[in-house]
Write a protein that holds these residues in place. Sequence first.
Motif, PDB file in Angstrom:
ATOM      1  N   SER A  33     -36.380  -7.609  92.588  1.00 26.23           N
ATOM      2  CA  SER A  33     -37.234  -7.359  91.944  1.00 26.23           C
ATOM      3  C   SER A  33     -36.163  -8.567  91.089  1.00 26.23           C
ATOM      4  O   SER A  33     -35.266  -8.606  91.250  1.00 26.23           O
ATOM      5  N   ARG A  34     -37.075  -9.061  90.245  1.00 25.04           N
ATOM      6  CA  ARG A  34     -36.104  -9.741  88.451  1.00 25.04           C
ATOM      7  C   ARG A  34     -35.412  -8.692  88.419  1.00 25.04           C
ATOM      8  O   ARG A  34     -33.892  -9.074  87.808  1.00 25.04           O
ATOM      9  N   LEU A  51     -36.789 -19.246  87.293  1.00 24.54           N
ATOM     10  CA  LEU A  51     -37.766 -17.855  87.653  1.00 24.54           C
ATOM     11  C   LEU A  51     -39.021 -18.169  87.657  1.00 24.54           C
ATOM     12  O   LEU A  51     -39.412 -19.107  86.639  1.00 24.54           O
ATOM     13  N   ASP A  53     -43.470 -17.227  87.993  1.00 24.96           N
ATOM     14  CA  ASP A  53     -44.612 -16.437  87.483  1.00 24.96           C
ATOM     15  C   ASP A  53     -45.328 -16.774  88.435  1.00 24.96           C
ATOM     16  O   ASP A  53     -45.877 -18.049  88.701  1.00 24.96           O
ATOM     17  N   LEU A  55     -48.948 -15.754  89.500  1.00 24.41           N
ATOM     18  CA  LEU A  55     -50.104 -15.553  88.441  1.00 24.41           C
ATOM     19  C   LEU A  55     -51.215 -15.174  89.389  1.00 24.41           C
ATOM     20  O   LEU A  55     -51.839 -14.209  88.301  1.00 24.41           O
ATOM     21  N   ARG A  67     -46.373 -20.408  87.086  1.00 26.58           N
ATOM     22  CA  ARG A  67     -46.290 -20.679  85.136  1.00 26.58           C
ATOM     23  C   ARG A  67     -44.328 -20.325  85.618  1.00 26.58           C
ATOM     24  O   ARG A  67     -44.068 -19.372  86.152  1.00 26.58           O
ATOM     25  N   ARG A  69     -41.304 -19.204  83.752  1.00 24.40           N
ATOM     26  CA  ARG A  69     -40.935 -18.122  83.171  1.00 24.40           C
ATOM     27  C   ARG A  69     -39.945 -18.748  82.406  1.00 24.40           C
ATOM     28  O   ARG A  69     -39.690 -18.329  81.377  1.00 24.40           O
ATOM     29  N   THR A  87     -48.048 -24.042  82.988  1.00 26.56           N
ATOM     30  CA  THR A  87     -48.080 -23.914  84.805  1.00 26.56           C
ATOM     31  C   THR A  87     -47.814 -25.214  84.827  1.00 26.56           C
ATOM     32  O   THR A  87     -47.483 -26.526  84.438  1.00 26.56           O
ATOM     33  N   SER A 139     -42.089  -7.146  92.363  1.00 22.12           N
ATOM     34  CA  SER A 139     -41.249  -5.678  91.518  1.00 22.12           C
ATOM     35  C   SER A 139     -41.680  -4.565  92.506  1.00 22.12           C
ATOM     36  O   SER A 139     -40.866  -3.546  92.377  1.00 22.12           O
ATOM     37  N   ASP A 145     -44.754 -11.610  92.679  1.00 26.40           N
ATOM     38  CA  ASP A 145     -44.491 -11.868  92.324  1.00 26.40           C
ATOM     39  C   ASP A 145     -44.034 -12.391  91.191  1.00 26.40           C
ATOM     40  O   ASP A 145     -44.447 -12.789  89.626  1.00 26.40           O
ATOM     41  N   MET A 146     -43.125 -13.316  91.761  1.00 27.17           N
ATOM     42  CA  MET A 146     -41.612 -13.796  91.125  1.00 27.17           C
ATOM     43  C   MET A 146     -41.416 -14.954  91.936  1.00 27.17           C
ATOM     44  O   MET A 146     -41.218 -14.296  93.138  1.00 27.17           O
TER      45      MET A 146
END
Length: 173
Positions: A33-34, A51, A53, A55, A67, A69, A87, A139, A145-146
């Motif tokens: 995860s981040r 990094l 994101d 969405l 997007r 980050r 984005t 996560s 998710d990233m």
Amino acid sequence: MAGLASEMLAALRSHEEIFRYWKGLRRRGRLPSRADIDPMQIKRRLPTISLIDVLDPNPDSDAVYFRQRLAGTELFDAYGQEITGMTFNKIYTASEAQYWAEALSFVVENRKPNVGLSSMAWRGAKGLSLFWLRLPLASDGVNVDMILGHDALIGKVDLLQSGIRSASVEAVS
């Protein structure tokens, strides 16, 4: 030609370093995860780290669902502007946004890294390419998710046409 080969070799080595770091963060088949990333462990590479994101858990190759980050300081030179918070459909031309949406959707859907070479001609820098690496982060260890990115600029630039500076071999390694 030797200069270009040296740039590619240096970029490949830096990609390998980031990939090994990411791979070392995985546990029992789960994605890192981040929160697992320690910037001090990749300090030398931070200027070319990003990094992204995710969405929507099913981005369906749509640039609006990605997007930026965080974008390392050297990426400002590549894009000619601050891209943090934007984005992908706002950063790129329509065809480039589609290219990135497909590349990033692959990472999300397959939960696997992706790598490629993209021309920066859309920015007016025909002799410059972006050698990129994208690594999934989750996560919950499962759902991406990233995305962790690492980029290296390769080639020569017509400064009058683009305003972009090429990364030196020293900066890439």
